[in-house]
Design an enzyme around this catalytic site. Structure first.
Site, PDB file in Angstrom:
ATOM      1  N   ASP A   1     -22.618  55.284  61.975  1.00 41.24           N
ATOM      2  CA  ASP A   1     -21.758  54.540  62.800  1.00 41.24           C
ATOM      3  C   ASP A   1     -21.487  55.323  63.960  1.00 41.24           C
ATOM      4  OD1 ASP A   1     -19.960  52.760  64.149  1.00 41.24           O
ATOM      5  OD2 ASP A   1     -19.555  51.519  62.554  1.00 41.24           O
TER       6      ASP A   1
ATOM      7  N   ASN B   1     -25.528  53.498  68.241  1.00 42.12           N
ATOM      8  CA  ASN B   1     -24.064  53.164  68.007  1.00 42.12           C
ATOM      9  C   ASN B   1     -23.562  54.511  68.479  1.00 42.12           C
ATOM     10  OD1 ASN B   1     -21.356  52.799  67.068  1.00 42.12           O
ATOM     11  ND2 ASN B   1     -22.370  51.303  65.672  1.00 42.12           N
TER      12      ASN B   1
ATOM     13  N   GLU C   1     -11.607  51.788  66.775  1.00 43.15           N
ATOM     14  CA  GLU C   1     -13.006  52.308  67.300  1.00 43.15           C
ATOM     15  C   GLU C   1     -12.957  53.037  68.658  1.00 43.15           C
ATOM     16  OE1 GLU C   1     -16.419  52.600  66.730  1.00 43.15           O
ATOM     17  OE2 GLU C   1     -16.927  51.216  65.470  1.00 43.15           O
TER      18      GLU C   1
ATOM     19  N   ASN D   1     -21.754  48.291  73.295  1.00 43.93           N
ATOM     20  CA  ASN D   1     -20.848  49.025  72.092  1.00 43.93           C
ATOM     21  C   ASN D   1     -20.133  50.399  72.517  1.00 43.93           C
ATOM     22  OD1 ASN D   1     -19.854  49.113  69.674  1.00 43.93           O
ATOM     23  ND2 ASN D   1     -21.753  49.714  68.751  1.00 43.93           N
TER      24      ASN D   1
ATOM     25  N   ASP E   1     -27.377  39.262  67.228  1.00 40.41           N
ATOM     26  CA  ASP E   1     -25.786  38.744  66.881  1.00 40.41           C
ATOM     27  C   ASP E   1     -25.665  38.905  65.563  1.00 40.41           C
ATOM     28  OD1 ASP E   1     -23.373  37.215  66.496  1.00 40.41           O
ATOM     29  OD2 ASP E   1     -24.570  35.493  66.946  1.00 40.41           O
TER      30      ASP E   1
END
Length: 299
Positions: A212, A150, A17, A100, A118
């Site tokens: 994403d 994101n 990532e 994130n 979650d």
């Protein structure tokens, strides 16, 4: 659409990532080895930092110090010049789930997204926040009501923040005010409002895109990692898809433009995002291909 040839840059990781091109090197986080790494010009890989609570988004302060999102304890860490990691901000009370991805602006202010619920535990979907971490480490909510915010980018003039909403079927835009706070949400790309549907599977089935990771190019288009559709797609404001890079059978979960001329598209791929499988295996890879339009904006 263009035919693209993919090559492997790194492999043997768990789940990559946060790819970033910075100071002539490709940087990335690996969730389940808890590492931040950088690829040197000769292809060797430097271990930059180890983050016990799982690293994600990366960015840099104006003085060159690295910021790293520490996901599970919901903090932003700062790497000092001697390599040590210190707490830059604690944002646990402002997040609905794991912290994130992140983008850092020219002043050193960081915008951080979070899961909102979650995900790995199978909890129902809930909308959540974007948090602004100022240069002194103070933090505040600057946007709310987003579906798993994101990947994020800031336009070259610093005026606009674009945010991928992973389970929202859309990319949202916000005007950035001089103090770093944000204006109202603007729909930059939208393929249909998924509303308050709590079931993640139902949301995925109804979505056209599952955006994403995100990177911006010099023509104002974005490449997104379309996580559920095994592809990266180049999209313009309004939603027209201009190009596509298939990563099948793997999924792609983050992207970045970089290389010396900004025209290399880096893609973080893995078989899926299942935490148990990705922790137990080392099938995460970084792929790359060349595109026509170079990188722009931040990161």
């Amino acid at each position: 659409m263009t035919e693209y040839t993919l090559r492997t840059i790194v492999d043997g990781y768990s789940y990559l990532e946060g790819p970033r091109w910075h100071d002539g090197r490709l940087w990335f986080a690996d969730f389940y080895t808890h590492t931040v790494n950088a690829v040197n010009a000769d292809g060797s890989i430097e271990l930059v930092a180890t983050v016990p609570h799982q690293p994600s988004g990366l960015g840099w302060l104006p003085d060159g110090r690295l910021l790293i999102v520490s996901m599970k304890d919901r903090k932003v860490l700062r790497q000092e010049s001697d390599g040590t990691l210190v707490e830059h901000a604690d944002i646990r009370d402002l997040c609905g789930g794991h912290a994130n991805d992140m983008v850092v602006d020219a002043q050193g202010r960081a915008y951080v997204g979070n899961f909102g619920f979650d995900l790995m535990g199978g909890a129902p979907h809930e909308h959540t926040t974007v948090v602004l971490v100022d240069t002194d480490g103070s933090a505040s909510i600057v946007a709310d009501g987003l579906s798993f915010p994101n990947g994020m980018v800031i336009t070259p003039d610093g005026s606009t923040l674009l945010v991928n909403e992973l389970f929202g079927n859309r990319i949202s835009a916000f005007d950035i005010h001089p103090d770093g706070t944000l204006g109202e949400r603007i729909e930059w790309v939208g393929y249909g409002d998924l509303g308050a549907e709590p079931d993640v599977g139902t949301r995925l089935e109804a979505a056209t895109i599952v955006p994403d990771g995100l990177t911006l190019d010099a023509e104002g288009a974005v490449w997104i990692a379309d996580a559920a559709n095994n592809r990266a797609v180049r999209i313009v404001k309004g939603g027209e898809i201009l190009d596509e890079v298939s990563t099948a059978p793997d999924g792609v979960f983050a992207v970045a433009l970089g290389g010396d001329d900004g025209r290399t598209l880096f893609l973080c791929v893995a078989p899926n995002f299942d935490e148990t499988e990705r922790t137990a295996t080392r099938l995460g890879r970084m792929l790359a291909t060349e595109v026509d339009v170079p990188h722009a904006g931040r990161p």
